[in-house]
Write a protein that holds these residues in place. Structure first.
Motif, short mmCIF file in Angstrom:
data_model
loop_
_atom_site.label_atom_id
_atom_site.label_comp_id
_atom_site.label_asym_id
_atom_site.label_seq_id
_atom_site.Cartn_x
_atom_site.Cartn_y
_atom_site.Cartn_z
N ASP A 407 -19.02 -13.67 99.35
CA ASP A 407 -18.63 -14.96 98.79
C ASP A 407 -17.37 -15.47 99.48
N LYS A 408 -16.43 -14.57 99.69
CA LYS A 408 -15.17 -14.96 100.34
C LYS A 408 -15.42 -15.43 101.77
N ASP A 409 -16.28 -14.72 102.51
CA ASP A 409 -16.61 -15.14 103.88
C ASP A 409 -17.20 -16.54 103.89
N GLY A 410 -18.11 -16.80 102.95
CA GLY A 410 -18.73 -18.12 102.88
C GLY A 410 -17.70 -19.21 102.64
N ILE A 411 -16.81 -18.95 101.70
CA ILE A 411 -15.78 -19.94 101.35
C ILE A 411 -14.82 -20.18 102.51
N ARG A 444 -20.50 -22.36 98.31
CA ARG A 444 -20.89 -20.94 98.20
C ARG A 444 -21.33 -20.61 96.78
N LYS A 445 -20.68 -21.19 95.79
CA LYS A 445 -21.06 -20.91 94.40
C LYS A 445 -22.50 -21.37 94.14
N ARG A 446 -22.91 -22.45 94.78
CA ARG A 446 -24.29 -22.93 94.62
C ARG A 446 -25.28 -21.86 95.06
N ASP A 460 -22.01 -11.81 87.54
CA ASP A 460 -21.26 -13.06 87.45
C ASP A 460 -19.98 -12.94 88.27
N VAL A 461 -19.62 -14.05 88.90
CA VAL A 461 -18.41 -14.09 89.72
C VAL A 461 -17.52 -15.23 89.23
N ASP A 462 -16.26 -14.96 89.12
CA ASP A 462 -15.29 -15.98 88.73
C ASP A 462 -14.87 -16.76 89.97
N PHE A 463 -15.52 -17.90 90.18
CA PHE A 463 -15.21 -18.72 91.36
C PHE A 463 -13.98 -19.58 91.07
N SER A 464 -12.84 -18.93 91.08
CA SER A 464 -11.59 -19.64 90.82
C SER A 464 -10.57 -19.22 91.87
N TYR A 465 -9.48 -19.94 91.91
CA TYR A 465 -8.38 -19.59 92.79
C TYR A 465 -7.07 -19.97 92.09
N THR A 466 -6.00 -19.41 92.59
CA THR A 466 -4.67 -19.67 92.03
C THR A 466 -3.82 -20.40 93.05
N VAL A 467 -3.15 -21.44 92.60
CA VAL A 467 -2.21 -22.17 93.46
C VAL A 467 -0.90 -21.37 93.49
N LYS A 468 -0.54 -20.84 94.64
CA LYS A 468 0.63 -19.96 94.74
C LYS A 468 1.92 -20.67 94.33
N ARG A 469 2.05 -21.91 94.63
CA ARG A 469 3.29 -22.63 94.37
C ARG A 469 3.56 -22.79 92.87
N THR A 470 2.48 -23.00 92.08
CA THR A 470 2.65 -23.29 90.65
C THR A 470 2.11 -22.21 89.73
N GLU A 472 -0.97 -22.15 88.93
CA GLU A 472 -2.10 -22.78 88.25
C GLU A 472 -3.42 -22.12 88.68
N LYS A 473 -4.28 -21.83 87.71
CA LYS A 473 -5.60 -21.29 88.00
C LYS A 473 -6.61 -22.43 87.97
N VAL A 474 -7.43 -22.52 89.01
CA VAL A 474 -8.41 -23.60 89.13
C VAL A 474 -9.80 -22.99 89.22
N THR A 475 -10.68 -23.37 88.31
CA THR A 475 -12.07 -22.92 88.34
C THR A 475 -12.94 -24.05 88.87
N VAL A 476 -13.78 -23.75 89.83
CA VAL A 476 -14.61 -24.75 90.49
C VAL A 476 -16.03 -24.66 89.95
N GLU A 477 -16.63 -25.82 89.65
CA GLU A 477 -18.02 -25.87 89.18
C GLU A 477 -18.83 -26.75 90.12
N THR A 478 -20.10 -26.42 90.29
CA THR A 478 -20.96 -27.24 91.13
C THR A 478 -21.32 -28.51 90.37
N LEU A 479 -21.54 -29.57 91.11
CA LEU A 479 -21.76 -30.87 90.49
C LEU A 479 -23.04 -30.90 89.67
N GLU A 480 -24.10 -30.24 90.16
CA GLU A 480 -25.37 -30.29 89.44
C GLU A 480 -25.29 -29.55 88.11
N VAL A 481 -24.45 -28.52 88.01
CA VAL A 481 -24.26 -27.84 86.73
C VAL A 481 -23.58 -28.77 85.73
#
Length: 674
Positions: A407-411, A444-446, A460-470, A472-481
Motif C-alpha cells: 500500500d505504501k509503495d502504491g501511495i 491505492r485505497k480503491r 482492514d487498513v487505516d488509510f490515514s496520515y499525520t501532519v507532522k507540523r500540527t 493532525e490525523k487525516v483519514t482519506v476516503e474514496t469518492l465513490e464510497v
C-alpha cells in the motif's frame, strides 16, 4: 494570444507549438501526434503567425511527399526506383535473420520485408527490434542480378524523436509558473482545454503521465467508453507502446525462449494494454503468473535465466456496469478476464484511476492554444525517471503504521510521480503536497477496498496520515464510497398486536441543524434537494444572492431551485423570491428578458419572483425568513458542464459531476436582516 500562451513562448521558445496545427497538417495520414508535432517543431515552434503559416505549408509538403500511405505504396516504390533514392516516413521494425547473419527491416506501410539494415543502426536504435519505430529514412534502389539479394537499400535512418533536452533548463523554466498555470500548460500539451476541467479532473488526466515518469509503476483505469483512456499511451510519447490486451503473450512481453529475444518490457518505458477488460476473453494463466512476479519484483524468469526491466504497466478497459451497481453486486474489478481477476495480481496495482469520473470528450474540451511539443515533454519525463521522489512525503507527513508495504509503495510512487510531473523543480508547499497525497492515498485505497471485497483474508487498513507540523490525523476516503456507500437511514419496525404482522415505518424527518458541507471535485449524487431541501419548508420569503446568473446553464440552475421551492411549499401558500445578481452590457438585456419570462411563469405555481442588479455584491447565499441562511461558496453553480440537451445529466442533478465547494447552513435570528 492568452497570457499563458505568451508566457509559455517567453520561457520555452522553440519547444512549444499551437495544438490545433496537428489537425491542419494531418490530413489522412495515420500517424501518432508525436510524429506530427516532431515535424511541426522543426518549422512552427514559434508564436509568429507568418512563420507558423509558412511552417504549416512546409510540413504539409513533407507529409505529402514523404509519408507513405498504404494505398500509395506502389507509387512510392516506383519513385524510389526511378530516382535511385527517396526520403520516406514509415514505421520500421527489425528482426535478426540468423540463417543469413543479418538484420532485416520491415516497413509497415510500404509493405517491404527482409530489407538488410546496418548492425550499427541497431546498436544505436535498439527499439527497432520491437514492434516498430516511426522513422525518417532514405531508401535507395540498386538493381542486381545476384540470386537471393534485394535491390532495396537503407541509406540513412533516424527515428522521429528529439535527441537533446536540458532537464535543468526545463526545471528553471517551470519556476516561472504558478501551480495552476503549469497544470494548464500540461493539459494543453495533452491537447485538452483546461477551462473545461476541475482540479480533480485535471489530476485524473495528469496521473496518466505517471507511468512515463516512474519506473515499474502499475496503473489501471476502468471506465466508460469515449473518455480517452488509451489516447496518451498511443499518441503522446515514442517511449510508450499500446497493445491489445488480447494479444499479449509471454514471448512478446518478456522473452522468447526459442530465440532468446527480450520482449517489450526491455525496450519501452510504458507497456499499455488496451481493451484489457472483458470477462469472456481468453488469457494465459502462465503469463499472469510471470506478470505478477515482474510487477512485484521488477524481474522475470524464462527458462533458466532471470531478467530485470523498468517498464511500467498500464491497463485500460471499459466497465460493464455502473459504479453503484458494481459496489452493491460485485466490485470495481468486475469486468476483468477471469485469469486477471486474481487478488494476488491486482494487489500489485499501485493505483486505480476512476475512469467513470472522466467525462466523455466533447469538441469544446480540446484546445487550440500552445503546449509543449509532445516529443519534448516525452524526453523530459524519460529523464525524470532517473530521479527517485518516493520519500518526499516524509518532509511533512507520516503514513499510518497499519499501511502495508505494498500500500505504501502504491501511495508513494503515485505521489512521487505527480510531484515530478507538476513540481519538477521541487518547489511546492505543504498544502500543495497534501492535495496530491490525498489523491494518491485514494487511488491505492480503491484497490485495497476491492481486494477486501473479493477476499476476506485481506485485513482492514487505516488509510490515514499525520501532519507532522500540527499532529493532525487525516483519514482519506474514496469518492465513490462517499457517494454510494453512505449508511441507510434506520427504518423503524413495529409489530401489530392483533395480527402479529411486522410493519415497517419510514424514518422520521431528521431534525434540522447547522452544518458545513464539503463537496469534492467530481462528486455525484448531489442535488439542491438533498443539500438543503428540508430547510426551505415553511419559508415564505427567500432572497437569493448570486453574482452570476446570466448564462444559459446558470439560468437553468436558478429555475431548478425555484422548482424545488414550488415542491416544498403548500399549494395554498405564496412564496416571495427575490434575486440579487450582477450583470454587464453583453448580457443584461437577455437576462432581463429571461427574468421577466420567469416572473410570469412562476406566478402559476404561487411564486412571486422579483430581481435586481447590484454590481457590488460578491458573496453568495440563500436567506430564508424561517430562520435559516445557506451560504454557498460557488453560489448555484456547483456542477460541471453537461453534454447538453441530449445528455441525461442535463436533467438529473444527482448524476452531474460537481465542482469542489463548501456550503454552510446557519441558524439566524428572525430579525437579523443578513
Amino acid at each position: 494570444m492568452k497570457e499563458l500562451d505568451i508566457k509559455l513562448n517567453q520561457y520555452f521558445g522553440g519547444k512549444v507549438v499551437r495544438k490545433d496545427l496537428t489537425k491542419l497538417v494531418k490530413g489522412n495520414a495515420i500517424v501518432p501526434i508525436y510524429v506530427l508535432e516532431y515535424l511541426l517543431g522543426q518549422y512552427c515552434a514559434t508564436d509568429d503567425e507568418e512563420t507558423i503559416d509558412q511552417g504549416v505549408e512546409t510540413v504539409k509538403s513533407v507529409i505529402t511527399k514523404h509519408f507513405v500511405h498504404r494505398d500509395e505504396a506502389q507509387i512510392v516504390k516506383s519513385t524510389v526506383k526511378e530516382k535511385g533514392s527517396h526520403r520516406i516516413i514509415d514505421k520500421i521494425s527489425v528482426k535478426l535473420n540468423d540463417s543469413k547473419d543479418q538484420y532485416e527491416a520491415t516497413f509497415a506501410n510500404l509493405g517491404l520485408k527482409g530489407i538488410p539494415i546496418s548492425g550499427e543502426l541497431i546498436k544505436q536504435y535498439q527499439k527497432l527490434l520491437t514492434h516498430g519505430v516511426w522513422c525518417i529514412l532514405t531508401l535507395g534502389y540498386v538493381s542486381t542480378d545476384e540470386k537471393g539479394s534485394t535491390p532495396w537499400i537503407i541509406e540513412s535512418l533516424k527515428p522521429i524523436q528529439i535527441s537533446n533536452i536540458n532537464l535543468e533548463e526545463y526545471k528553471e523554466g517551470r519556476s516561472n509558473f504558478t501551480k495552476d498555470e503549469w497544470i494548464d500548460v500540461l493539459m494543453q500539451t495533452m491537447g485538452l482545454n483546461p477551462e473545461e476541467f476541475t482540479f480533480r479532473s485535471k489530476l485524473l488526466q495528469l496521473t496518466r503521465l505517471v507511468p512515463f515518469v516512474e519506473n515499474n509503476y502499475n496503473l489501471i483505469e476502468l471506465g466508460p467508453k469515449g473518455t480517452g483512456k488509451s489516447h496518451i499511451f498511443s499518441e503522446l510519447s515514442p517511449h510508450g507502446i499500446l497493445i491489445s490486451g488480447g494479444e499479449v503473450t509471454a514471448a512478446k512481453l518478456f522473452v522468447n525462449n526459442s530465440t532468446g529475444e527480450i520482449g517489450l518490457v526491455g525496450y519501452w518505458d510504458v507497456v499499455a494494454y488496451d481493451e484489457f477488460a472483458g470477462k469472456s476473453k481468453n488469457t494465459n494463466r502462465g503469463l499472469v503468473d510471470i506478470m505478477k512476479n515482474y510487477m512485484a519484483n521488477k524481474s522475470f524468469s524464462r527458462g533458466t535465466s532471470v531478467y530485470g526491466a523498468s517498464a511500467s504497466m498500464a491497463f485500460v478497459g471499459n466497465t460493464d456496469h455502473s459504479v453503484p451497481y458494481m459496489l452493491k453486486h460485485s466490485n470495481l474489478f468486475d469486468a476483468l478476464p477471469k485469469d486477471y481477476y486474481d487478488t494476488a495480481f491486482l494487489d500489485r496495482i499501485h493505483a486505480y484511476l476512476p475512469g467513470w469520473e472522466v467525462q466523455k470528450l466533447r469538441n469544446d474540451m480540446f484546445t487550440s492554444d500552445y503546449g509543449f511539443i509532445v516529443d519534448y515533454l516525452a524526453e523530459i519525463l524519460k529523464e525524470l525517471r532517473k530521479e527517485d521522489w518516493n520519500a518526499e512525503y516524509n518532509k511533512h507527513f507520516e503514513l499510518s503504521n497499519s499501511i502495508t508495504t505494498r500500500d505504501k509503495d502504491g501511495i508513494t510512487k503515485t505521489l512521487g510521480g505527480l510531484l515530478k510531473v507538476i513540481y519538477p523543480d521541487g518547489n511546492y508547499t505543504e498544502e500543495e503536497m497534501r492535495e496530491l497525497l490525498d489523491f494518491s492515498v485514494e487511488c491505492r485505497k480503491r484497490v485495497k477496498l476491492q481486494l477486501q471485497n473479493m477476499d476476506e483474508t485481506f485485513e482492514d487498513v487505516d488509510f490515514s496520515y499525520t501532519v507532522k507540523r500540527t499532529g493532525e490525523k487525516v483519514t482519506v476516503e474514496t469518492l465513490e464510497v462517499l457517494e454510494y456507500l453512505r449508511p441507510d437511514p434506520i427504518t423503524e419496525v413495529t409489530v401489530d398486536s392483533e395480527t402479529m404482522e411486522t410493519q415497517e415505518q419510514k424514518p422520521s424527518k431528521p431534525e434540522l441543524t447547522e452544518q458545513n458541507i464539503i463537496i469534492r471535485d467530481n462528486q455525484t449524487g448531489i442535488s439542491y434537494n438533498n443539500l438543503f431541501g428540508d430547510y426551505l419548508i415553511g419559508a415564505t420569503e427567500i432572497q437569493i444572492v448570486d453574482p452570476y446568473i446570466r448564462l444559459p446553464y446558470q439560468l437553468r440552475n436558478l429555475m431548478e431551485l425555484l422548482k424545488l421551492v414550488a415542491e416544498k411549499k403548500s399549494s395554498e401558500t405564496e412564496v416571495k423570491v427575490h434575486l440579487v445578481t450582477t450583470n454587464n452590457e453583453d448580457f443584461i438585456e437577455g437576462s432581463k428578458e429571461s427574468f421577466e419570462q420567469m416572473t410570469m411563469s412562476l406566478e402559476s405555481v404561487g411564486i412571486l419572483f422579483s430581481y435586481e442588479f447590484d454590481n457590488f455584491i460578491h458573496d453568495r447565499s440563500i436567506v430564508l425568513n424561517n430562520g435559516w441562511k445557506i451560504i454557498m461558496g460557488r453560489g448555484l453553480d456547483i456542477w460541471q458542464k453537461t453534454g447538453g440537451w441530449n445528455d441525461i445529466n442535463e436533467y438529473l442533478q444527482e448524476k452531474r459531476l460537481c465542482k469542489s465547494c463548501e456550503i454552510t447552513i446557519l441558524k439566524k435570528k428572525i430579525d437579523d436582516p443578513n
